[in-house]
Scaffold this active site. Structure first.
Site, short mmCIF file in Angstrom:
data_model
loop_
_atom_site.label_atom_id
_atom_site.label_comp_id
_atom_site.label_asym_id
_atom_site.label_seq_id
_atom_site.Cartn_x
_atom_site.Cartn_y
_atom_site.Cartn_z
N GLY A 232 31.80 39.18 46.95
CA GLY A 232 32.37 40.34 47.51
C GLY A 232 32.47 40.33 49.01
O GLY A 232 32.19 39.44 49.62
N VAL A 255 40.61 26.53 50.12
CA VAL A 255 41.53 26.73 51.14
C VAL A 255 42.28 28.22 51.00
O VAL A 255 42.98 28.52 50.15
CB VAL A 255 42.52 25.60 51.15
N ASP A 259 42.25 33.96 54.63
CA ASP A 259 43.65 34.20 54.97
C ASP A 259 44.18 35.23 54.09
O ASP A 259 44.86 36.32 54.50
CB ASP A 259 44.38 32.97 55.31
N VAL A 283 39.98 41.50 48.79
CA VAL A 283 39.02 41.00 47.78
C VAL A 283 39.78 40.32 46.74
O VAL A 283 39.63 39.22 46.28
CB VAL A 283 37.95 41.72 47.58
N ALA A 289 43.37 33.39 45.56
CA ALA A 289 43.72 32.16 46.28
C ALA A 289 42.64 31.08 45.77
O ALA A 289 42.99 30.03 45.88
CB ALA A 289 43.33 32.68 47.74
#
Length: 315
Positions: A232, A255, A259, A283, A289
């Protein structure tokens, strides 16, 4: 709601594909390529929109690749402010080895900037940043841009009565840490970068928290966030510190995780949510992602599910 402006000085067109095996020597027969707009600030703005918010992205472009980047951004929608940059907009390549799931990422440096290019970018920021807006500087700096650019930008943002979020690395991060600017609202880094700044290992959450407190007390930023990977992220601001850990997820691609964190955090901050809830959202967005392929970033529904399962602890 507070407006969000992201800045990407060194954008890229991300080229993603897969191959049965990644080996040196023979021609590698790849799958059909996928092209996405890339670069820290661009991905932060994309993440904000994916999570249901709005953001304007300011980018520097050049050449045919720059034109392709604008087309990709126009297809996705959202507000874009483009300025002329030097040379050709860069590309980056990611290839996944289908035999083992490993991802290989190749990132080009981008065109070299001079002082006039930097000045043009700062003028564009002054015009695009409204009073009270949240300005996000994310991603690498192009070659030729001085390491003190984030500090200079902090002065411009402060003059607009706006808040600056910085997610950078290398010499720019070190200079910012060594030259405190109270105008920086949030400074984010990963634990490896934090250890480099600290000059020591930060193996536990308590160690990370202690170092982040040093940076806050030294006036480096109002809030410091340190990402600890699967453990985290830690946030320190004022007298409070928080640690947020998402549930375990299957990692498909790293990737865009950082962001997505910044996008989630910025969106909740723009909505006026408490900083610990901004941390929780960031988080969760980062965790969402890493479950997606290539540069698809954070799915809204999955982020909301992970957010409800993210453990938030006051340190």
């Amino acid at each position: 709601m507070t407006t969000i402006l992201t800045i990407t000085l060194n954008p890229t067109v991300d080229f993603a594909t897969t191959a049965p095996h990644v080996l040196p020597g023979p021609k590698l027969r790849c799958s059909e390529a996928e092209f996405d707009p890339g670069g820290g600030g661009i991905n932060v703005a994309r993440a904000v929109r994916m999570l249901g918010g709005e953001a304007t992205t300011l980018i520097a472009i050049g050449g045919p690749t720059g034109a392709q980047l604008l087309e990709l951004l126009a297809f996705e929608g959202g507000s874009t402010v483009a300025i002329q940059g030097p040379g050709e907009t860069r590309r980056s390549v990611s290839v996944i080895d289908e035999s083992n799931g490993k991802q290989y990422r190749f990132v080009l440096p981008g065109p070299v900037w001079d002082e006039q290019d930097v000045e043009r970018a700062l003028v564009a920021v002054d015009r695009a940043a409204s009073a009270g807006s949240l300005v996000v500087l994310s991603g690498s700096q192009p070659p030729g841009v001085a390491k003190d650019f984030p500090s200079i930008l902090a002065s411009h943002v402060d003059g607009r009565n706006a808040r600056l979020v910085v997610d950078t690395s290398g010499p720019a991060l070190k200079h910012l840490a060594e030259t405190p600017r109270e105008a920086v609202y949030l400074l984010r880094m990963n634990v490896e970068e934090a250890e480099d700044l600290a000059g020591r290992q930060l193996p536990a959450v308590a160690d990370t928290t202690a170092f982040a407190r040093e940076l806050v007390s030294g006036g480096v930023a109002q809030l410091i966030v340190v990402a600890r990977g699967t453990d985290g992220s830690v946030l320190v601001g004022g007298d409070e510190a928080w640690h947020a850990v998402p549930p375990e997820v299957e990692v498909v691609s790293a990737v865009g995780a950082g962001d997505s964190f910044v996008g989630g955090f910025a969106l909740w901050a723009a909505r006026g949510e408490p900083v610990e809830e901004c941390l929780r959202t960031g988080v969760a967005a980062a965790a969402a992602a890493v479950t997606s392929e290539a540069t698809r970033l954070c799915d809204k529904i999955l982020t909301e599910e992970l957010r409800s399962e993210t453990k938030l602890t006051k340190v």
